[in-house]
Enzyme design. Structure first.
Site, PDB file in Angstrom:
ATOM      1  N   ARG A   1       0.996  -1.181   6.938  1.00 26.65           N
ATOM      2  CA  ARG A   1       1.832  -1.380   8.132  1.00 26.65           C
ATOM      3  C   ARG A   1       2.443  -2.772   8.224  1.00 26.65           C
ATOM      4  NH1 ARG A   1      -2.616   0.723  12.086  1.00 26.65           N
ATOM      5  NH2 ARG A   1      -3.807  -0.288  10.419  1.00 26.65           N
TER       6      ARG A   1
ATOM      7  N   ARG B   1      -7.712   5.918  -5.892  1.00 24.50           N
ATOM      8  CA  ARG B   1      -7.941   5.638  -4.473  1.00 24.50           C
ATOM      9  C   ARG B   1      -8.982   6.615  -3.939  1.00 24.50           C
ATOM     10  NH1 ARG B   1      -4.199   4.506   0.893  1.00 24.50           N
ATOM     11  NH2 ARG B   1      -4.477   2.309   0.476  1.00 24.50           N
TER      12      ARG B   1
ATOM     13  N   TYR C   1      -7.099  15.017   0.908  1.00 26.88           N
ATOM     14  CA  TYR C   1      -6.175  15.820   0.100  1.00 26.88           C
ATOM     15  C   TYR C   1      -6.970  16.487  -1.019  1.00 26.88           C
ATOM     16  CZ  TYR C   1      -2.793  13.454   2.974  1.00 26.88           C
ATOM     17  OH  TYR C   1      -2.100  12.998   4.073  1.00 26.88           O
TER      18      TYR C   1
ATOM     19  N   GLN D   1       1.776   6.483  -7.234  1.00 25.87           N
ATOM     20  CA  GLN D   1       0.584   7.187  -6.748  1.00 25.87           C
ATOM     21  C   GLN D   1       0.832   8.688  -6.867  1.00 25.87           C
ATOM     22  OE1 GLN D   1      -0.615   7.822  -2.535  1.00 25.87           O
ATOM     23  NE2 GLN D   1      -2.441   6.629  -3.042  1.00 25.87           N
TER      24      GLN D   1
ATOM     25  N   SER E   1       0.838  -1.204   0.000  1.00 27.80           N
ATOM     26  CA  SER E   1       0.000   0.000   0.000  1.00 27.80           C
ATOM     27  C   SER E   1       0.877   1.259   0.000  1.00 27.80           C
ATOM     28  CB  SER E   1      -0.876  -0.040   1.253  1.00 27.80           C
ATOM     29  OG  SER E   1      -2.011   0.754   1.106  1.00 27.80           O
ATOM     30  N   PRO E   2       0.405   2.340  -0.602  1.00 31.03           N
ATOM     31  CA  PRO E   2       1.222   3.562  -0.617  1.00 31.03           C
ATOM     32  C   PRO E   2       1.508   4.075   0.793  1.00 31.03           C
ATOM     33  CG  PRO E   2      -0.926   3.910  -1.684  1.00 31.03           C
ATOM     34  CD  PRO E   2      -0.845   2.476  -1.311  1.00 31.03           C
TER      35      PRO E   2
HETATM   36  C1  LIG Z   1       3.456   5.591   7.340  1.00 34.72           C
HETATM   37  C2  LIG Z   1       2.229   5.614   6.484  1.00 34.72           C
HETATM   38  C3  LIG Z   1       2.190   6.455   5.368  1.00 34.72           C
HETATM   39  C4  LIG Z   1       1.066   6.463   4.533  1.00 34.72           C
HETATM   40  N1  LIG Z   1       1.085   7.236   3.390  1.00 34.72           N
HETATM   41  C5  LIG Z   1       0.094   7.083   2.475  1.00 34.72           C
HETATM   42  C6  LIG Z   1       0.192   7.661   1.185  1.00 34.72           C
HETATM   43  O1  LIG Z   1       1.209   8.285   0.820  1.00 34.72           O
HETATM   44  N2  LIG Z   1      -0.849   7.526   0.344  1.00 34.72           N
HETATM   45  C7  LIG Z   1      -1.989   6.822   0.698  1.00 34.72           C
HETATM   46  O2  LIG Z   1      -2.909   6.710  -0.106  1.00 34.72           O
HETATM   47  N3  LIG Z   1      -2.080   6.228   1.905  1.00 34.72           N
HETATM   48  C8  LIG Z   1      -1.072   6.314   2.770  1.00 34.72           C
HETATM   49  N4  LIG Z   1      -1.136   5.626   3.968  1.00 34.72           N
HETATM   50  C9  LIG Z   1      -2.305   4.773   4.235  1.00 34.72           C
HETATM   51  C10 LIG Z   1      -2.015   3.318   3.874  1.00 34.72           C
HETATM   52  O3  LIG Z   1      -1.786   3.175   2.473  1.00 34.72           O
HETATM   53  C11 LIG Z   1      -3.167   2.389   4.282  1.00 34.72           C
HETATM   54  O4  LIG Z   1      -4.343   2.749   3.590  1.00 34.72           O
HETATM   55  C12 LIG Z   1      -3.437   2.412   5.784  1.00 34.72           C
HETATM   56  O5  LIG Z   1      -2.236   2.400   6.537  1.00 34.72           O
HETATM   57  C13 LIG Z   1      -4.294   1.219   6.223  1.00 34.72           C
HETATM   58  O6  LIG Z   1      -3.668  -0.002   5.859  1.00 34.72           O
HETATM   59  P1  LIG Z   1      -2.872  -0.940   6.945  1.00 34.72           P
HETATM   60  O7  LIG Z   1      -3.889  -1.279   8.026  1.00 34.72           O
HETATM   61  O8  LIG Z   1      -2.461  -2.148   6.148  1.00 34.72           O
HETATM   62  O9  LIG Z   1      -1.733  -0.148   7.501  1.00 34.72           O
HETATM   63  C14 LIG Z   1      -0.045   5.635   4.831  1.00 34.72           C
HETATM   64  C15 LIG Z   1       0.002   4.807   5.962  1.00 34.72           C
HETATM   65  C16 LIG Z   1       1.124   4.765   6.759  1.00 34.72           C
HETATM   66  C17 LIG Z   1       1.157   3.823   7.942  1.00 34.72           C
END
Ligand SMILES: Cc1cc2nc3c(=O)[nH]c(=O)nc-3n(C[C@H](O)[C@H](O)[C@H](O)COP(=O)(O)O)c2cc1C
Length: 372
Positions: free
Chosen positions: A320, A226, A178, A97, A19-20
């Site tokens: 994560r 997204r 955003y 992205q 994921s981004p």
């Molecule tokens: C450190 C960090 C940075 C993130 N940056 C972005 C991002 O640049 N773009 C985005 O769409 N989501 C971003 N997210 C959200 C994640 O892509 C994801 O949707 C969110 O963490 C939930 O997924 P998870 O439970 O697997 O962590 C970020 C999440 C984390 C933890």
């Protein structure tokens, strides 16, 4: 989880997506050795698709001074170094992205405080309407028609540069409050012109941006969008509207919808839990018949298999878990006893040892159970 999946001319080897994740570690928007190792490491780790962090289409589109960009010539070369590493050494594909921070821009690095405005070195934020994302943040300037055109042009330039840099896929970031997300949600958009009011009007600018990018992005390469499929706020975006949003982007040429949620309002009351956003993906996929990526607190291989087998999503993005374990997919395969999972040839002795140890552990567990 280990079945292939095709979008246009792109075939992914399995259903796992990195994921981004913004790493807040670039300078002047340029990705560096950290990004090479971070993204390259996860591509070696078995996920079929690695997504970059939100990469910003101009200096003012950045969230923080550490965000990556795609707006200077140097950025193309720096990103090409990363896509070439991924393509040369791994079977993974890499997706860029692209986004614009809007009223959440000009803030500090994540570990210095979330949504905390920069005290110096900041810039003027723009948004659909002139009110702050939350109290204490900058009041953005409401975008004029010239701003809309300029920002659309920035996205198109970034899409062209992405092609030059060797990306396999693009994702347009229309989630999390955003810029483009704040046009879509009624909680961020109070415009009275053709870009505000009804959902159709609120979608107009994000769709204009998407269509302009689609026009310059090759037909055989897929694009994702997204979205925040709920605002978690009464009167905001909810399930039925998310289906309409997905349909609108799909009509404009989006191949897959990446179904995230929230972060669009300080008033949100999210309901967290295991796989908590997956019902939103399920709804879009099954009501609208559009491929989806599920994301959000998906941590276990069994959860991924359950989501894919039940038709609740086509791909699962894990954020994560990939910070904790870059080799999440390789480990998941070994854990499930799926020995056909390809590993980097350089790491094959590690595969054999891990599989042998897990097999022994399973045998011991079985022995333990049978003697009880
Ligand atoms: C450190 C960090 C940075 C993130 N940056 C972005 C991002 O640049 N773009 C985005 O769409 N989501 C971003 N997210 C959200 C994640 O892509 C994801 O949707 C969110 O963490 C939930 O997924 P998870 O439970 O697997 O962590 C970020 C999440 C984390 C933890």
């Amino acid at each position: 989880m280990f079945t292939p999946f095709t979008l246009r001319g792109l075939t992914l080897e399995n259903r796992i997506v990195v994921s981004p994740m913004d790493m807040y570690s670039a300078e002047d928007g340029t990705p560096n050795d950290f990004h090479l190792v971070h993204l390259g490491g996860r591509a070696l780790g078995g996920a079929a698709l690695v997504m970059t962090e939100m990469t910003c289409v101009s200096p003012e589109a950045r969230i923080s001074l550490g965000c990556t960009g795609m707006y200077r010539d140097e950025h193309v070369d720096a990103w090409r170094r990363i896509t070439e590493m991924v393509h040369r050494w791994t079977p993974a594909k890499i997706c860029l992205q692209l986004g614009h921070s809007g009223s959440r821009g000009s803030t500090k690095l994540m570990w210095e405080g979330n949504d905390v405005p920069l005290e110096e070195g900041g810039w003027e934020c723009i948004g659909p309407s002139a009110f702050p994302f939350r109290d204490g943040m900058q009041v953005p300037r409401a975008m004029t028609r010239a701003d809309l055109e300029r920002v659309r042009g920035d996205f198109v330039r970034a899409a062209r540069m992405a092609l030059d840099a060797g990306f396999d896929m693009l994702e347009l970031h229309c989630a999390h409050g955003y810029l483009l997300s704040s046009f879509i949600t009624p909680l961020g958009n109070r415009r009275s012109d053709a870009y505000g009011g009804s959902l159709e009007n609120r979608l107009r600018f994000p769709l204009e941006v998407f269509s302009a990018m689609r026009a310059v992005w090759p037909a055989e390469r897929p694009m994702s969008v997204r979205i925040s499929a709920t605002d978690w706020v009464e009167g905001g975006i909810d399930g039925p509207q998310a289906v309409q949003i997905a349909r609108a982007f799909h009509r404009a040429g989006a191949d897959i919808i990446h179904v995230s949620a929230g972060q669009t309002s300080a008033m949100a009351k999210p309901v967290y839990g295991r796989m908590f956003q997956t019902p939103l993906s399920d709804r879009i996929r099954n009501e609208a018949g559009i491929p989806t990526i599920a994301v959000g607190n998906i941590t276990e291989p069994d959860q991924v298999n359950g989501i894919i087998a039940a038709g609740r999503a086509d791909l699962c993005a894990l954020a994560r878990p990939h910070l904790a374990d870059p080799n999440w997919t390789l480990h998941a395969a070994a854990q499930l006893g799926y020995t056909r999972q390809p590993w980097p040839v350089q790491y094959l002795t590690g595969k054999e040892q891990l599989e042998r140890n897990l097999r022994r552990q399973r045998e011991l567990d079985l022995l333990g159970t049978s003697t009880i």
